[in-house]
Design a protein around this motif. Structure first.
Motif, PDB file in Angstrom:
ATOM      1  N   ILE A   1       0.907  -1.044   0.089  1.00 39.82           N
ATOM      2  CA  ILE A   1       0.160  -0.195   0.107  1.00 39.82           C
ATOM      3  C   ILE A   1       0.946   1.273   0.139  1.00 39.82           C
ATOM      4  CG2 ILE A   1      -1.690   1.299   1.346  1.00 39.82           C
ATOM      5  CD1 ILE A   1      -2.436  -1.348   2.548  1.00 39.82           C
ATOM      6  N   THR A   2       0.625   2.212  -1.092  1.00 39.39           N
ATOM      7  CA  THR A   2       1.500   3.302  -0.869  1.00 39.39           C
ATOM      8  C   THR A   2       0.722   4.673  -0.635  1.00 39.39           C
ATOM      9  OG1 THR A   2       1.048   3.447  -3.258  1.00 39.39           O
ATOM     10  CG2 THR A   2       3.048   2.062  -2.641  1.00 39.39           C
ATOM     11  N   THR A   3      -0.503   4.747  -0.577  1.00 38.75           N
ATOM     12  CA  THR A   3      -1.153   5.894  -0.401  1.00 38.75           C
ATOM     13  C   THR A   3      -1.858   6.160   1.333  1.00 38.75           C
ATOM     14  OG1 THR A   3      -3.456   4.999  -0.952  1.00 38.75           O
ATOM     15  CG2 THR A   3      -2.147   5.714  -2.692  1.00 38.75           C
ATOM     16  N   PRO A   4      -2.064   7.164   1.760  1.00 38.67           N
ATOM     17  CA  PRO A   4      -2.437   7.265   3.082  1.00 38.67           C
ATOM     18  C   PRO A   4      -4.002   6.895   3.198  1.00 38.67           C
ATOM     19  CG  PRO A   4      -1.437   9.446   2.452  1.00 38.67           C
ATOM     20  CD  PRO A   4      -1.556   8.606   1.176  1.00 38.67           C
ATOM     21  N   SER A   5      -4.835   6.765   2.247  1.00 37.05           N
ATOM     22  CA  SER A   5      -5.849   6.513   2.576  1.00 37.05           C
ATOM     23  C   SER A   5      -5.999   5.049   2.561  1.00 37.05           C
ATOM     24  CB  SER A   5      -6.799   6.798   1.197  1.00 37.05           C
ATOM     25  OG  SER A   5      -6.410   6.507   0.048  1.00 37.05           O
ATOM     26  N   GLY A   6      -5.010   4.093   2.127  1.00 38.61           N
ATOM     27  CA  GLY A   6      -5.004   2.824   2.269  1.00 38.61           C
ATOM     28  C   GLY A   6      -4.676   2.011   3.553  1.00 38.61           C
ATOM     29  N   PHE A   7      -4.392   2.842   4.434  1.00 34.87           N
ATOM     30  CA  PHE A   7      -3.963   2.430   5.878  1.00 34.87           C
ATOM     31  C   PHE A   7      -4.908   2.929   6.909  1.00 34.87           C
ATOM     32  CE2 PHE A   7       0.183   0.886   5.145  1.00 34.87           C
ATOM     33  CZ  PHE A   7       0.623   1.513   4.052  1.00 34.87           C
ATOM     34  N   ASN A   8      -5.313   2.303   7.964  1.00 33.78           N
ATOM     35  CA  ASN A   8      -6.195   2.683   9.170  1.00 33.78           C
ATOM     36  C   ASN A   8      -5.729   2.807  10.321  1.00 33.78           C
ATOM     37  OD1 ASN A   8      -5.942  -0.251   8.849  1.00 33.78           O
ATOM     38  ND2 ASN A   8      -8.226  -0.508   8.965  1.00 33.78           N
ATOM     39  N   TYR A   9      -4.511   2.492  10.426  1.00 30.87           N
ATOM     40  CA  TYR A   9      -3.701   2.596  11.703  1.00 30.87           C
ATOM     41  C   TYR A   9      -2.679   3.314  11.632  1.00 30.87           C
ATOM     42  CZ  TYR A   9      -6.747  -1.328  13.193  1.00 30.87           C
ATOM     43  OH  TYR A   9      -7.824  -2.037  13.267  1.00 30.87           O
ATOM     44  N   TRP A  10      -2.391   4.396  12.477  1.00 27.00           N
ATOM     45  CA  TRP A  10      -1.308   5.365  12.415  1.00 27.00           C
ATOM     46  C   TRP A  10      -0.713   5.428  13.569  1.00 27.00           C
ATOM     47  CZ3 TRP A  10       0.122   7.712   7.943  1.00 27.00           C
ATOM     48  CH2 TRP A  10      -0.615   7.630   6.788  1.00 27.00           C
ATOM     49  N   GLY A  11       0.839   5.486  13.646  1.00 26.74           N
ATOM     50  CA  GLY A  11       1.493   6.032  14.978  1.00 26.74           C
ATOM     51  C   GLY A  11       1.316   7.459  15.221  1.00 26.74           C
ATOM     52  N   GLN A  12       1.650   7.946  16.256  1.00 26.62           N
ATOM     53  CA  GLN A  12       1.601   9.274  16.926  1.00 26.62           C
ATOM     54  C   GLN A  12       2.533  10.288  16.047  1.00 26.62           C
ATOM     55  OE1 GLN A  12       3.612   7.180  18.146  1.00 26.62           O
ATOM     56  NE2 GLN A  12       5.251   8.052  19.462  1.00 26.62           N
ATOM     57  N   GLY A  13       3.519   9.987  15.322  1.00 22.57           N
ATOM     58  CA  GLY A  13       4.456  10.726  14.578  1.00 22.57           C
ATOM     59  C   GLY A  13       5.544  11.104  15.383  1.00 22.57           C
ATOM     60  N   THR A  14       6.718  11.371  14.731  1.00 14.07           N
ATOM     61  CA  THR A  14       7.821  11.700  15.543  1.00 14.07           C
ATOM     62  C   THR A  14       8.712  12.585  14.573  1.00 14.07           C
ATOM     63  OG1 THR A  14       9.905  10.736  16.562  1.00 14.07           O
ATOM     64  CG2 THR A  14       9.354   9.808  14.561  1.00 14.07           C
ATOM     65  N   GLN A  15       9.138  13.740  15.088  1.00 14.41           N
ATOM     66  CA  GLN A  15       9.734  14.804  14.616  1.00 14.41           C
ATOM     67  C   GLN A  15      11.177  14.546  14.129  1.00 14.41           C
ATOM     68  OE1 GLN A  15       8.628  18.101  13.562  1.00 14.41           O
ATOM     69  NE2 GLN A  15      10.384  18.122  12.375  1.00 14.41           N
ATOM     70  N   VAL A  16      11.579  14.901  12.945  1.00 15.85           N
ATOM     71  CA  VAL A  16      12.974  14.551  12.429  1.00 15.85           C
ATOM     72  C   VAL A  16      13.120  15.828  11.843  1.00 15.85           C
ATOM     73  CG1 VAL A  16      14.570  13.449  10.743  1.00 15.85           C
ATOM     74  CG2 VAL A  16      12.571  12.084  11.928  1.00 15.85           C
ATOM     75  N   THR A  17      14.320  16.586  12.396  1.00 20.61           N
ATOM     76  CA  THR A  17      14.907  17.755  12.004  1.00 20.61           C
ATOM     77  C   THR A  17      16.302  17.588  11.484  1.00 20.61           C
ATOM     78  OG1 THR A  17      13.429  18.998  13.558  1.00 20.61           O
ATOM     79  CG2 THR A  17      15.310  20.100  12.487  1.00 20.61           C
ATOM     80  N   VAL A  18      16.476  18.152  10.036  1.00 27.18           N
ATOM     81  CA  VAL A  18      18.048  18.006   9.623  1.00 27.18           C
ATOM     82  C   VAL A  18      18.408  19.583   9.357  1.00 27.18           C
ATOM     83  CG1 VAL A  18      19.266  17.230   7.806  1.00 27.18           C
ATOM     84  CG2 VAL A  18      17.281  15.974   8.561  1.00 27.18           C
ATOM     85  N   SER A  19      19.154  19.836  10.191  1.00 28.52           N
ATOM     86  CA  SER A  19      19.758  21.215  10.253  1.00 28.52           C
ATOM     87  C   SER A  19      21.169  21.339  10.880  1.00 28.52           C
ATOM     88  CB  SER A  19      18.970  22.113  11.275  1.00 28.52           C
ATOM     89  OG  SER A  19      19.598  23.380  11.208  1.00 28.52           O
TER      90      SER A  19
END
Length: 127
Positions: free
Chosen positions: A108-126
């Motif tokens: 599956i490659t589209t967001p609408s194809g998934f029904n479970y999600w993690g909380q998200g994690t910030q990645v900053t490249v600087s």
């Protein structure tokens, strides 16, 4: 129900590397088609990579191909995203996603194809 818990992201210098992980619980892990997405401020959520439940088929977005690697450890019920040669354009909140499938060979490659999600994690490249 599937619960997804992502590892902490962080601040990385340009050219650096970082590995994200996503621990899953609640369903037979090998029957979870999984993926990574990211969302930068003011932009839509973007596909990064996906992997089948069996782990033998992967897909990548063109923007990260050759730099990022998605993998999974089914006995450990964990999904990974190894990110190398990071640049400031990779700065975003990264999300893992899952969908239970009867076949272990679904990709599956589209967001609408998934029904479970993690909380998200910030990645900053600087620098």
């Amino acid at each position: 129900q599937v619960q997804l818990v992502e590892s902490a992201g962080g601040l990385v210098q340009p050219g650096g590397s970082l590995r994200l992980s996503c621990a899953a619980s609640g369903q037979t892990f090998s029957h979870l088609a999984m993926g990574w997405f990211r969302q930068a401020p003011g932009k839509a959520r973007e596909f990064v990579a996906s992997i089948t439940g069996s782990g033998d088929v992967t897909h990548y977005s063109d923007s990260i191909k050759g730099r990022f690697t998605i993998s999974r450890d089914n006995p450990k019920k964990t999904l990974y995203l190894q990110m190398n040669s990071l640049n400031p354009e990779d700065t975003a909140v990264y999300y893992c996603a899952a969908k239970w499938t009867s076949s272990t060979r679904v990709s599956i490659t589209t967001p609408s194809g998934f029904n479970y999600w993690g909380q998200g994690t910030q990645v900053t490249v600087s620098s």
